[in-house]
Design a protein around this motif. Structure first.
Motif, PDB file in Angstrom:
ATOM      1  N   TRP A  79       0.827  -1.198   0.000  1.00 42.87           N
ATOM      2  CA  TRP A  79       0.000   0.000   0.000  1.00 42.87           C
ATOM      3  C   TRP A  79       0.868   1.257   0.000  1.00 42.87           C
ATOM      4  CZ3 TRP A  79      -4.428   0.537  -1.796  1.00 42.87           C
ATOM      5  CH2 TRP A  79      -5.420  -0.412  -1.624  1.00 42.87           C
ATOM      6  N   GLY A  80       1.975   1.210   0.714  1.00 43.25           N
ATOM      7  CA  GLY A  80       2.883   2.351   0.729  1.00 43.25           C
ATOM      8  C   GLY A  80       3.408   2.667  -0.652  1.00 43.25           C
ATOM      9  N   TRP A  81       3.812   1.646  -1.387  1.00 45.25           N
ATOM     10  CA  TRP A  81       4.320   1.869  -2.743  1.00 45.25           C
ATOM     11  C   TRP A  81       3.224   2.362  -3.673  1.00 45.25           C
ATOM     12  CZ3 TRP A  81       9.053   2.734  -3.923  1.00 45.25           C
ATOM     13  CH2 TRP A  81      10.070   2.197  -3.132  1.00 45.25           C
ATOM     14  N   ILE A  82       2.011   1.841  -3.505  1.00 40.94           N
ATOM     15  CA  ILE A  82       0.887   2.298  -4.327  1.00 40.94           C
ATOM     16  C   ILE A  82       0.643   3.792  -4.097  1.00 40.94           C
ATOM     17  CG2 ILE A  82      -1.623   2.140  -4.621  1.00 40.94           C
ATOM     18  CD1 ILE A  82      -1.285  -0.921  -4.101  1.00 40.94           C
ATOM     19  N   HIS A  83       0.574   4.192  -2.826  1.00 35.26           N
ATOM     20  CA  HIS A  83       0.337   5.600  -2.517  1.00 35.26           C
ATOM     21  C   HIS A  83       1.494   6.490  -2.968  1.00 35.26           C
ATOM     22  CE1 HIS A  83      -3.486   5.549  -0.432  1.00 35.26           C
ATOM     23  NE2 HIS A  83      -3.116   4.435   0.173  1.00 35.26           N
ATOM     24  N   LEU A  84       2.710   6.000  -2.851  1.00 33.74           N
ATOM     25  CA  LEU A  84       3.879   6.768  -3.267  1.00 33.74           C
ATOM     26  C   LEU A  84       3.858   7.030  -4.774  1.00 33.74           C
ATOM     27  CD1 LEU A  84       6.597   8.003  -2.299  1.00 33.74           C
ATOM     28  CD2 LEU A  84       7.638   5.829  -2.934  1.00 33.74           C
ATOM     29  N   VAL A  85       3.631   5.997  -5.568  1.00 33.54           N
ATOM     30  CA  VAL A  85       3.631   6.145  -7.030  1.00 33.54           C
ATOM     31  C   VAL A  85       2.466   7.022  -7.482  1.00 33.54           C
ATOM     32  CG1 VAL A  85       3.319   4.882  -9.201  1.00 33.54           C
ATOM     33  CG2 VAL A  85       4.875   3.998  -7.455  1.00 33.54           C
ATOM     34  N   VAL A  86       1.269   6.757  -6.951  1.00 32.09           N
ATOM     35  CA  VAL A  86       0.109   7.563  -7.335  1.00 32.09           C
ATOM     36  C   VAL A  86       0.317   9.016  -6.906  1.00 32.09           C
ATOM     37  CG1 VAL A  86      -2.360   7.928  -6.904  1.00 32.09           C
ATOM     38  CG2 VAL A  86      -1.508   5.640  -7.400  1.00 32.09           C
ATOM     39  N   GLY A  87       0.888   9.233  -5.733  1.00 32.58           N
ATOM     40  CA  GLY A  87       1.137  10.586  -5.247  1.00 32.58           C
ATOM     41  C   GLY A  87       2.074  11.365  -6.147  1.00 32.58           C
ATOM     42  N   VAL A  88       3.144  10.737  -6.598  1.00 32.03           N
ATOM     43  CA  VAL A  88       4.094  11.411  -7.499  1.00 32.03           C
ATOM     44  C   VAL A  88       3.409  11.762  -8.822  1.00 32.03           C
ATOM     45  CG1 VAL A  88       6.189  11.046  -8.868  1.00 32.03           C
ATOM     46  CG2 VAL A  88       6.159  10.422  -6.452  1.00 32.03           C
ATOM     47  N   LEU A  89       2.604  10.854  -9.351  1.00 34.77           N
ATOM     48  CA  LEU A  89       1.893  11.128 -10.604  1.00 34.77           C
ATOM     49  C   LEU A  89       0.882  12.262 -10.437  1.00 34.77           C
ATOM     50  CD1 LEU A  89       1.296   7.483 -11.879  1.00 34.77           C
ATOM     51  CD2 LEU A  89       2.947   9.156 -12.748  1.00 34.77           C
ATOM     52  N   VAL A  90       0.195  12.294  -9.295  1.00 35.76           N
ATOM     53  CA  VAL A  90      -0.782  13.363  -9.048  1.00 35.76           C
ATOM     54  C   VAL A  90      -0.080  14.715  -8.926  1.00 35.76           C
ATOM     55  CG1 VAL A  90      -2.477  14.234  -7.394  1.00 35.76           C
ATOM     56  CG2 VAL A  90      -2.533  11.845  -8.057  1.00 35.76           C
ATOM     57  N   VAL A  91       1.064  14.760  -8.250  1.00 31.68           N
ATOM     58  CA  VAL A  91       1.815  16.018  -8.141  1.00 31.68           C
ATOM     59  C   VAL A  91       2.242  16.504  -9.527  1.00 31.68           C
ATOM     60  CG1 VAL A  91       3.972  17.046  -7.333  1.00 31.68           C
ATOM     61  CG2 VAL A  91       2.604  15.686  -5.773  1.00 31.68           C
ATOM     62  N   ALA A  92       2.747  15.611 -10.358  1.00 35.39           N
ATOM     63  CA  ALA A  92       3.190  15.998 -11.704  1.00 35.39           C
ATOM     64  C   ALA A  92       2.018  16.535 -12.529  1.00 35.39           C
ATOM     65  CB  ALA A  92       3.840  14.816 -12.409  1.00 35.39           C
ATOM     66  N   ALA A  93       0.880  15.862 -12.461  1.00 36.58           N
ATOM     67  CA  ALA A  93      -0.295  16.320 -13.208  1.00 36.58           C
ATOM     68  C   ALA A  93      -0.816  17.639 -12.642  1.00 36.58           C
ATOM     69  CB  ALA A  93      -1.385  15.260 -13.180  1.00 36.58           C
ATOM     70  N   GLY A  94      -0.747  17.814 -11.334  1.00 36.32           N
ATOM     71  CA  GLY A  94      -1.181  19.062 -10.711  1.00 36.32           C
ATOM     72  C   GLY A  94      -0.349  20.240 -11.185  1.00 36.32           C
ATOM     73  N   PHE A  95       0.967  20.056 -11.266  1.00 33.35           N
ATOM     74  CA  PHE A  95       1.820  21.126 -11.788  1.00 33.35           C
ATOM     75  C   PHE A  95       1.540  21.375 -13.264  1.00 33.35           C
ATOM     76  CE2 PHE A  95       4.847  20.392  -8.130  1.00 33.35           C
ATOM     77  CZ  PHE A  95       4.640  21.636  -7.581  1.00 33.35           C
ATOM     78  N   GLY A  96       1.214  20.306 -13.998  1.00 30.70           N
ATOM     79  CA  GLY A  96       0.862  20.461 -15.408  1.00 30.70           C
ATOM     80  C   GLY A  96      -0.409  21.290 -15.597  1.00 30.70           C
ATOM     81  N   LEU A  97      -1.351  21.170 -14.663  1.00 29.69           N
ATOM     82  CA  LEU A  97      -2.570  21.983 -14.748  1.00 29.69           C
ATOM     83  C   LEU A  97      -2.258  23.473 -14.624  1.00 29.69           C
ATOM     84  CD1 LEU A  97      -5.286  20.063 -12.692  1.00 29.69           C
ATOM     85  CD2 LEU A  97      -5.172  20.395 -15.151  1.00 29.69           C
ATOM     86  N   PHE A  98      -1.268  23.795 -13.822  1.00 35.87           N
ATOM     87  CA  PHE A  98      -0.912  25.210 -13.639  1.00 35.87           C
ATOM     88  C   PHE A  98      -0.386  25.843 -14.923  1.00 35.87           C
ATOM     89  CE2 PHE A  98      -0.283  24.054  -9.016  1.00 35.87           C
ATOM     90  CZ  PHE A  98      -1.462  24.658  -8.614  1.00 35.87           C
TER      91      PHE A  98
END
Length: 153
Positions: A79-98
């Motif tokens: 679960w830790g690895w799942i949250h870590l990978v998804v979290g990094v992808l969400v941060v990258a997409a969030g910056f892309g929205l800006f």
């Protein structure tokens, strides 16, 4: 001889989604425009929290506990690895929205959808936090899908 004035243009339909249109999701909709900015901000914050949550689960399995047997029971390190990978992808997409990248809206919708599923399955470990993140993710999806750019395609 009188010249008749041309008839006024017909008002736009209430569901008009053309760029600049006043309908829901048009660039004239301040909720969607502000929602996209807030959605990007929430994506970055959510992603950072997911990264920290993942690091915590990877580093120390004793932080989170589960009560009862559940169908979606994984090892906490997984679960830790799942949250870590998804979290990094969400941060990258969030910056892309800006920066207004189209790919960020598509990737953001996919990774937030994955985050929603992960948080639903994470309910036995952190129910209150999972519900907050599910509601946040739903708002992010709404803002990403309802926003229409004013840029010409």
């Amino acid at each position: 001889m009188t010249s008749a004035a041309p008839p006024p243009p017909a008002p736009p339909a209430p569901d008009d989604r053309t760029p600049g249109g006043p309908g829901p999701g048009g660039s004239g909709d301040p909720w969607a425009a502000g929602g996209l900015a807030l959605g990007g901000t929430l994506m970055v914050v959510y992603g950072l929290f997911a990264v920290l949550q993942g690091i915590t689960a990877i580093a120390d399995d004793e932080v989170y506990t589960s009560f009862g047997d559940y169908v979606f029971e994984f090892d906490l390190t997984a679960w830790g690895w799942i949250h870590l990978v998804v979290g990094v992808l969400v941060v990258a997409a969030g910056f892309g929205l800006f920066v207004g990248a189209t790919w960020a809206r598509i990737v953001g919708a996919v990774v937030v959808g994955l985050a929603l599923i992960a948080n639903f399955m994470w309910l036995p470990y952190q129910p209150f936090w999972s519900i907050i993140m599910i509601v946040t993710g739903l708002f992010v999806l709404w803002s990403v899908f309802n926003y229409r750019s004013t840029r010409a395609v």
